[in-house]
Structure formats: C-alpha cells, structure tokens
Design an enzyme around this catalytic site. Sequence first.
Site, PDB file in Angstrom:
ATOM      1  N   ARG A 151      -1.035 115.314  63.295  1.00  0.00           N
ATOM      2  CA  ARG A 151      -0.459 114.484  62.233  1.00  0.00           C
ATOM      3  C   ARG A 151      -1.511 113.854  61.347  1.00  0.00           C
ATOM      4  O   ARG A 151      -1.245 113.439  60.234  1.00  0.00           O
ATOM      5  CB  ARG A 151       0.388 113.356  62.828  1.00  0.00           C
ATOM      6  CG  ARG A 151       1.554 113.835  63.674  1.00  0.00           C
ATOM      7  CD  ARG A 151       2.125 112.686  64.464  1.00  0.00           C
ATOM      8  NE  ARG A 151       1.097 112.221  65.422  1.00  0.00           N
ATOM      9  CZ  ARG A 151       1.210 111.122  66.153  1.00  0.00           C
ATOM     10  NH1 ARG A 151       2.272 110.352  66.044  1.00  0.00           N
ATOM     11  NH2 ARG A 151       0.260 110.783  66.990  1.00  0.00           N
ATOM     12  N   HIS A 171     -26.236  92.415  48.532  1.00  0.00           N
ATOM     13  CA  HIS A 171     -25.565  93.692  48.779  1.00  0.00           C
ATOM     14  C   HIS A 171     -25.186  94.369  47.473  1.00  0.00           C
ATOM     15  O   HIS A 171     -24.791  93.712  46.515  1.00  0.00           O
ATOM     16  CB  HIS A 171     -24.292  93.445  49.607  1.00  0.00           C
ATOM     17  CG  HIS A 171     -23.436  94.662  49.728  1.00  0.00           C
ATOM     18  ND1 HIS A 171     -22.307  94.847  48.956  1.00  0.00           N
ATOM     19  CD2 HIS A 171     -23.569  95.762  50.494  1.00  0.00           C
ATOM     20  CE1 HIS A 171     -21.773  96.016  49.265  1.00  0.00           C
ATOM     21  NE2 HIS A 171     -22.518  96.592  50.188  1.00  0.00           N
ATOM     22  N   HIS A 228     -25.447  91.533  44.882  1.00  0.00           N
ATOM     23  CA  HIS A 228     -24.773  90.235  44.915  1.00  0.00           C
ATOM     24  C   HIS A 228     -24.982  89.511  46.237  1.00  0.00           C
ATOM     25  O   HIS A 228     -25.088  90.128  47.293  1.00  0.00           O
ATOM     26  CB  HIS A 228     -23.269  90.419  44.694  1.00  0.00           C
ATOM     27  CG  HIS A 228     -22.941  91.202  43.464  1.00  0.00           C
ATOM     28  ND1 HIS A 228     -21.913  92.100  43.412  1.00  0.00           N
ATOM     29  CD2 HIS A 228     -23.516  91.210  42.227  1.00  0.00           C
ATOM     30  CE1 HIS A 228     -21.856  92.640  42.211  1.00  0.00           C
ATOM     31  NE2 HIS A 228     -22.828  92.120  41.475  1.00  0.00           N
ATOM     32  N   TYR A 272     -13.931  95.429  51.787  1.00  0.00           N
ATOM     33  CA  TYR A 272     -14.871  94.390  52.222  1.00  0.00           C
ATOM     34  C   TYR A 272     -14.127  93.330  53.022  1.00  0.00           C
ATOM     35  O   TYR A 272     -13.129  92.794  52.542  1.00  0.00           O
ATOM     36  CB  TYR A 272     -15.447  93.643  51.019  1.00  0.00           C
ATOM     37  CG  TYR A 272     -16.299  94.396  50.065  1.00  0.00           C
ATOM     38  CD1 TYR A 272     -17.678  94.216  50.070  1.00  0.00           C
ATOM     39  CD2 TYR A 272     -15.747  95.234  49.102  1.00  0.00           C
ATOM     40  CE1 TYR A 272     -18.486  94.860  49.148  1.00  0.00           C
ATOM     41  CE2 TYR A 272     -16.553  95.886  48.182  1.00  0.00           C
ATOM     42  CZ  TYR A 272     -17.911  95.698  48.214  1.00  0.00           C
ATOM     43  OH  TYR A 272     -18.698  96.326  47.302  1.00  0.00           O
ATOM     44  N   ARG A 293     -22.956  98.744  41.622  1.00  0.00           N
ATOM     45  CA  ARG A 293     -22.425  97.382  41.709  1.00  0.00           C
ATOM     46  C   ARG A 293     -23.396  96.605  42.589  1.00  0.00           C
ATOM     47  O   ARG A 293     -23.676  97.004  43.708  1.00  0.00           O
ATOM     48  CB  ARG A 293     -21.035  97.374  42.358  1.00  0.00           C
ATOM     49  CG  ARG A 293     -19.953  98.017  41.519  1.00  0.00           C
ATOM     50  CD  ARG A 293     -18.609  97.882  42.245  1.00  0.00           C
ATOM     51  NE  ARG A 293     -17.546  98.599  41.585  1.00  0.00           N
ATOM     52  CZ  ARG A 293     -16.594  98.032  40.855  1.00  0.00           C
ATOM     53  NH1 ARG A 293     -16.584  96.722  40.673  1.00  0.00           N
ATOM     54  NH2 ARG A 293     -15.659  98.768  40.305  1.00  0.00           N
ATOM     55  N   LYS A 349     -20.557  90.112  55.631  1.00  0.00           N
ATOM     56  CA  LYS A 349     -19.648  91.100  55.060  1.00  0.00           C
ATOM     57  C   LYS A 349     -19.583  92.294  56.002  1.00  0.00           C
ATOM     58  O   LYS A 349     -20.582  92.655  56.615  1.00  0.00           O
ATOM     59  CB  LYS A 349     -20.144  91.627  53.715  1.00  0.00           C
ATOM     60  CG  LYS A 349     -20.171  90.654  52.594  1.00  0.00           C
ATOM     61  CD  LYS A 349     -20.698  91.338  51.337  1.00  0.00           C
ATOM     62  CE  LYS A 349     -20.881  90.356  50.214  1.00  0.00           C
ATOM     63  NZ  LYS A 349     -21.487  90.973  49.036  1.00  0.00           N
TER      64      LYS A 349
END
Length: 184
Positions: A26, A122, A65, A135, A62, A75
């Site tokens: 499945r 990060h 930060h 996250y 990105r 995180k």
Amino acid sequence: MSNFSISNLPLDGLKLIQRTRISDNRGFLSRLFCMEELKAAGWKKNIQQINLTNTIIKGSIRGMHYQNNPHSEMKMVSCLNGEIYDVVIDLRSSSSTFLQWHGELLSSENQSSLIIPEGFAHGFQSLVPNCELLYFHSEQYNASSEAGLNFKDPLLSINWPIEVFEVSKRDLLHEFIDKDFKGV
C-alpha cells in the site's frame, strides 16, 4: 523497534536522524517525531511551532536564519518532497566549532532529518524544483529576535552544490560577519 537511527555530525549537538520506513504493497509509514525517542538526540523541549515551506525554483537558497536569545530555538528539519542541501553554522561563541558549517543532503528518498541545536544558523539550497520542508521549532517565531548571515559570506565559504538561482531580498541584505561578531 526504534523509529529512528541517530548519528552525531561534526558540529557538537548537530544530529542526523534517519527515519525508519515500514512499507508494504500500500505504501509506507514513517514517524516524523517522537519526543521520547528523540530525547537521545538532544530534543528536550516541547514543539512550539510547525512550519512548511515550498521552494519552487531549483537552485534557490533560503537562509542563513537564526533567532537570538532569549528566543533561540532548536529545529528539526525534514524534506518531504524533493532534495535539498541543508546547511547549518555553529554560532555559539563558546563552542570549539564556532563559525564552522556543515552541509547535509535531505530528501524525500533518504528519509533523513536534522536536529539543529540552539545557537545555530540554518539555510538550504533546493537541488530540484518544488521542494517541501517541514520544520519543528522549540520556540515560537519572534520578529525582534530574528537575525541572519549572508549565504555568500567569504569568512564562512559555504560550498553550495549548484549555481545559486534565486534568493529573497531579505536574505541578500544580510551583512557579512565582521570582527565584532560575538555569536549567540
């Protein structure tokens, strides 16, 4: 049976989590988070916020930060769709790996996650189009504590795996680290 295999990475406190897939005809089941099992990886706080990002363009960055104290956060980052090069930078001034970075491939295929300790910046680069990341944060976002480093900072010399194609204006404007940078 454990749902996770936990590995130490070169930066103190940074952990690679390999999720166990239980598969049959499945499809599969994979646990994303279990407080009790992830205590061994250093996760000791409750989840305060969960975010989902979708990065459409291959080569986008990105980051880098982080949140300053008193809103510094752990995180846990997982790639649910696509493949990314995930980068963390140790910003803990008391750490033996202060201002060192580590990169790790995270993808929907490899079923890996990173647990990133407090005191790290990060960011990531999408290696394919349409990357989705999930996250888990130990703290809520606080705009007054938000900070970032420039992903092209020559002091950091991050080796991004592919050509950088897209970066937000906010991330482009992050300053380079100077001699007065004290970390977190």
